[in-house]
Scaffold this motif. Structure first.
Motif, mmCIF file in Angstrom:
data_model
loop_
_atom_site.group_PDB
_atom_site.id
_atom_site.type_symbol
_atom_site.label_atom_id
_atom_site.label_comp_id
_atom_site.label_asym_id
_atom_site.label_seq_id
_atom_site.Cartn_x
_atom_site.Cartn_y
_atom_site.Cartn_z
ATOM 1 N N ALA A 1 30.894 -17.486 39.528
ATOM 2 C CA ALA A 1 30.255 -18.749 39.137
ATOM 3 C C ALA A 1 29.544 -18.591 37.795
ATOM 4 O O ALA A 1 29.044 -17.514 37.465
ATOM 5 N N GLY A 2 29.504 -19.684 37.037
ATOM 6 C CA GLY A 2 28.772 -19.693 35.774
ATOM 7 C C GLY A 2 29.311 -20.766 34.852
ATOM 8 O O GLY A 2 30.471 -21.175 34.964
ATOM 9 N N ASP A 3 28.462 -21.212 33.932
ATOM 10 C CA ASP A 3 28.847 -22.246 32.975
ATOM 11 C C ASP A 3 29.109 -21.692 31.578
ATOM 12 O O ASP A 3 29.669 -22.374 30.734
ATOM 13 N N THR A 4 28.655 -20.451 31.327
ATOM 14 C CA THR A 4 28.883 -19.787 30.040
ATOM 15 C C THR A 4 29.368 -18.369 30.309
ATOM 16 O O THR A 4 29.213 -17.846 31.422
ATOM 17 N N LEU A 5 29.925 -17.738 29.292
ATOM 18 C CA LEU A 5 30.341 -16.343 29.445
ATOM 19 C C LEU A 5 29.171 -15.458 29.846
ATOM 20 O O LEU A 5 29.302 -14.593 30.708
ATOM 21 N N SER A 6 28.041 -15.677 29.232
ATOM 22 C CA SER A 6 26.862 -14.884 29.556
ATOM 23 C C SER A 6 26.519 -14.981 31.038
ATOM 24 O O SER A 6 26.276 -13.968 31.710
ATOM 25 N N GLU A 7 26.526 -16.190 31.574
ATOM 26 C CA GLU A 7 26.238 -16.387 32.999
ATOM 27 C C GLU A 7 27.290 -15.701 33.870
ATOM 28 O O GLU A 7 26.953 -15.106 34.898
ATOM 29 N N LEU A 8 28.554 -15.775 33.469
ATOM 30 C CA LEU A 8 29.608 -15.132 34.247
ATOM 31 C C LEU A 8 29.387 -13.631 34.346
ATOM 32 O O LEU A 8 29.474 -13.055 35.431
ATOM 33 N N PHE A 9 29.096 -12.996 33.218
ATOM 34 C CA PHE A 9 28.899 -11.547 33.237
ATOM 35 C C PHE A 9 27.641 -11.157 34.015
ATOM 36 O O PHE A 9 27.633 -10.147 34.717
ATOM 37 N N GLU A 10 26.592 -11.959 33.912
ATOM 38 C CA GLU A 10 25.374 -11.673 34.686
ATOM 39 C C GLU A 10 25.630 -11.861 36.181
ATOM 40 O O GLU A 10 25.212 -11.030 36.997
ATOM 41 N N ASN A 11 26.311 -12.933 36.553
ATOM 42 C CA ASN A 11 26.610 -13.175 37.961
ATOM 43 C C ASN A 11 27.564 -12.119 38.516
ATOM 44 O O ASN A 11 27.420 -11.684 39.658
ATOM 45 N N HIS A 12 28.520 -11.699 37.695
ATOM 46 C CA HIS A 12 29.422 -10.631 38.124
ATOM 47 C C HIS A 12 28.620 -9.351 38.369
ATOM 48 O O HIS A 12 28.837 -8.650 39.360
ATOM 49 N N ALA A 13 27.679 -9.038 37.489
ATOM 50 C CA ALA A 13 26.843 -7.839 37.657
ATOM 51 C C ALA A 13 26.024 -7.923 38.933
ATOM 52 O O ALA A 13 25.881 -6.929 39.654
ATOM 53 N N ASP A 14 25.488 -9.103 39.242
ATOM 54 C CA ASP A 14 24.709 -9.285 40.468
ATOM 55 C C ASP A 14 25.558 -9.046 41.714
ATOM 56 O O ASP A 14 25.077 -8.490 42.705
ATOM 57 N N GLU A 15 26.829 -9.451 41.661
ATOM 58 C CA GLU A 15 27.703 -9.355 42.830
ATOM 59 C C GLU A 15 28.444 -8.021 42.935
ATOM 60 O O GLU A 15 28.707 -7.546 44.035
ATOM 61 N N HIS A 16 28.805 -7.440 41.782
ATOM 62 C CA HIS A 16 29.702 -6.282 41.788
ATOM 63 C C HIS A 16 29.158 -5.056 41.079
ATOM 64 O O HIS A 16 29.876 -4.062 40.940
#
Length: 88
Positions: free
Chosen positions: A22-37
């Motif tokens: 989930a995320g609306d920007t690349l930055s959010e995607l990478f942060e959310n990926h880090a939180d999950e994985h």
């Protein structure tokens, strides 16, 4: 949800993987990926708030250089580390 294709060399595995994040920007995607994985992908791609020099990031086939780029729910993100080497 946007999908990130993670190359094996950055994902710590033996094969590339595709992960919905989930995320609306690349930055959010990478942060959310880090939180999950875990932080490995984010830390391999981002340094000091920018995409590292020898990493190429594509959103829906277009190369991007800014982490604030918007992504759509059906966006596909590819991360490709630069390849170099060879024989002299």
């Amino acid at each position: 949800m946007p999908e990130i294709k993670v190359p094996a060399v950055l994902g710590g595995g033996s094969a590339s993987a595709s992960v919905e994040v989930a995320g609306d920007t690349l930055s959010e995607l990478f942060e959310n990926h880090a939180d999950e994985h875990g932080p490995e992908l984010r830390d391999s791609v981002i340094e000091d708030g920018e995409i590292k020099e020898f990493i190429n990031v594509y959103v829906d086939g277009d190369e991007v250089a800014d982490l604030d780029v918007s992504v759509e729910d059906d966006s596909r993100i590819r991360v490709i580390p630069a390849a170099s080497g060879g024989r002299r």
